[in-house]
Write a protein that holds these residues in place. Structure first.
Motif, mmCIF file in Angstrom:
data_model
loop_
_atom_site.group_PDB
_atom_site.id
_atom_site.type_symbol
_atom_site.label_atom_id
_atom_site.label_comp_id
_atom_site.label_asym_id
_atom_site.label_seq_id
_atom_site.Cartn_x
_atom_site.Cartn_y
_atom_site.Cartn_z
ATOM 1 N N GLU A 1 41.468 44.236 43.837
ATOM 2 C CA GLU A 1 41.150 44.285 45.264
ATOM 3 C C GLU A 1 41.988 45.356 45.955
ATOM 4 O OE1 GLU A 1 38.864 42.513 47.114
ATOM 5 O OE2 GLU A 1 38.102 41.741 45.208
ATOM 6 N N ARG B 1 28.177 46.239 41.508
ATOM 7 C CA ARG B 1 28.380 45.123 40.576
ATOM 8 C C ARG B 1 28.234 45.558 39.121
ATOM 9 N NH1 ARG B 1 30.486 43.266 44.741
ATOM 10 N NH2 ARG B 1 29.522 41.609 45.968
ATOM 11 N N ALA C 1 29.764 37.029 43.013
ATOM 12 C CA ALA C 1 30.542 37.488 44.164
ATOM 13 C C ALA C 1 31.178 36.292 44.862
ATOM 14 C CB ALA C 1 29.646 38.244 45.132
ATOM 15 N N GLU C 2 32.380 36.493 45.383
ATOM 16 C CA GLU C 2 33.086 35.450 46.113
ATOM 17 C C GLU C 2 33.368 35.926 47.529
ATOM 18 O OE1 GLU C 2 36.496 33.951 44.079
ATOM 19 O OE2 GLU C 2 35.535 34.012 42.117
ATOM 20 N N ASP C 3 33.260 35.021 48.485
ATOM 21 C CA ASP C 3 33.484 35.366 49.887
ATOM 22 C C ASP C 3 34.867 35.979 50.078
ATOM 23 O OD1 ASP C 3 31.012 34.393 50.549
ATOM 24 O OD2 ASP C 3 31.741 32.440 51.243
ATOM 25 N N GLY C 4 34.899 37.087 50.791
ATOM 26 C CA GLY C 4 36.167 37.724 51.108
ATOM 27 C C GLY C 4 36.695 38.662 50.047
ATOM 28 N N HIS D 1 35.930 41.919 47.286
ATOM 29 C CA HIS D 1 35.053 43.035 46.949
ATOM 30 C C HIS D 1 34.643 43.009 45.480
ATOM 31 C CE1 HIS D 1 37.143 44.629 50.567
ATOM 32 N NE2 HIS D 1 35.962 45.164 50.816
ATOM 33 N N ALA E 1 33.533 41.476 42.107
ATOM 34 C CA ALA E 1 32.858 40.291 41.586
ATOM 35 C C ALA E 1 33.475 39.861 40.262
ATOM 36 C CB ALA E 1 31.369 40.582 41.409
#
Length: 205
Positions: free
Chosen positions: A3, A21, A54-57, A59, A61
């Motif tokens: 990240e 992705r 993908a996870e919230d918050g 970038h 995955a």
């Protein structure tokens, strides 16, 4: 770390692949079909038949990877450092070798936290063990030697090896501080910059 690479924004190639992705962090920390010991963070090309999650918050995955482009191994030395230094160095070296055995040309990153507190308490059930500076050395009595050995013996096996110097006593309310926050931030951001440049160099095709 991955990240942070995106946030730094010094590799357009890396950022674009992450956004599409095509590149993900592996949740199992290994490449599919490649036998290896578990690392602390592997990043690479998504298996074509797998799904990127993908996870919230975030970038970057998560997903299964076909190869390892970046592999990271983390170790923390909090107390009794000299007693365990041979094992820690051995683990670091073996993990770097495992990353490389998966094929390709992975960038190996080592991260080692070294405590420099003036005392430390460990726990075993209801029992407490406080360093005394004599038989049980305080962290700050061993930190310099531990860092010297890690740099001399483990660092040559990695593209980059970051030493994180901190102070933690493990006593409630469990205070934590960086020995030199400004220097730590400079060293870490420099590592990210060099890693970004190296990624572009190795994986441009």
């Amino acid at each position: 770390m991955y990240e942070d690479l995106v946030a730094l924004g010094k590799s357009t190639l890396l950022a674009e692949r992450i956004a599409r992705r095509e590149r993900v962090v592996n949740t199992a920390n290994k490449a599919v079909g490649k036998k290896s010991r578990r690392g602390d963070g592997t990043f690479g090309e998504l298996v074509p038949t797998a799904m990127a999650i993908a996870e919230d918050g975030l970038h970057v995955a998560r997903g299964e990877i076909a190869n390892i482009e970046i592999g990271a191994e983390t170790k923390i030395l909090a107390k009794a450092m000299i007693k365990q230094i041979d094992r820690v160095i051995g683990d670091l070296i073996r993990q770097a070798e495992q990353f490389k055995r998966t094929g390709g040309n992975p960038i190996c990153i080592g991260i080692v936290g070294i405590n420099q507190a003036s005392s430390y308490t460990s726990y075993e059930g209801d029992r407490e063990y406080l360093t005394d500076g004599r038989r049980e050395k305080h962290p700050n009595q061993e930190a310099t030697t531990a860092e010297q050995r890690v740099r001399a013996e483990a660092q040559p096996h990695f593209f980059e090896l970051q030493i994180l110097r901190f102070r933690a006593t493990n006593i409630p309310p469990f205070p934590f501080e960086w020995v030199n926050l400004t220097q730590t931030e400079k060293e870490y951001s420099s590592l990210l910059l060099r890693l970004s440049r190296e990624y572009d160099k190795r994986f441009s095709t």
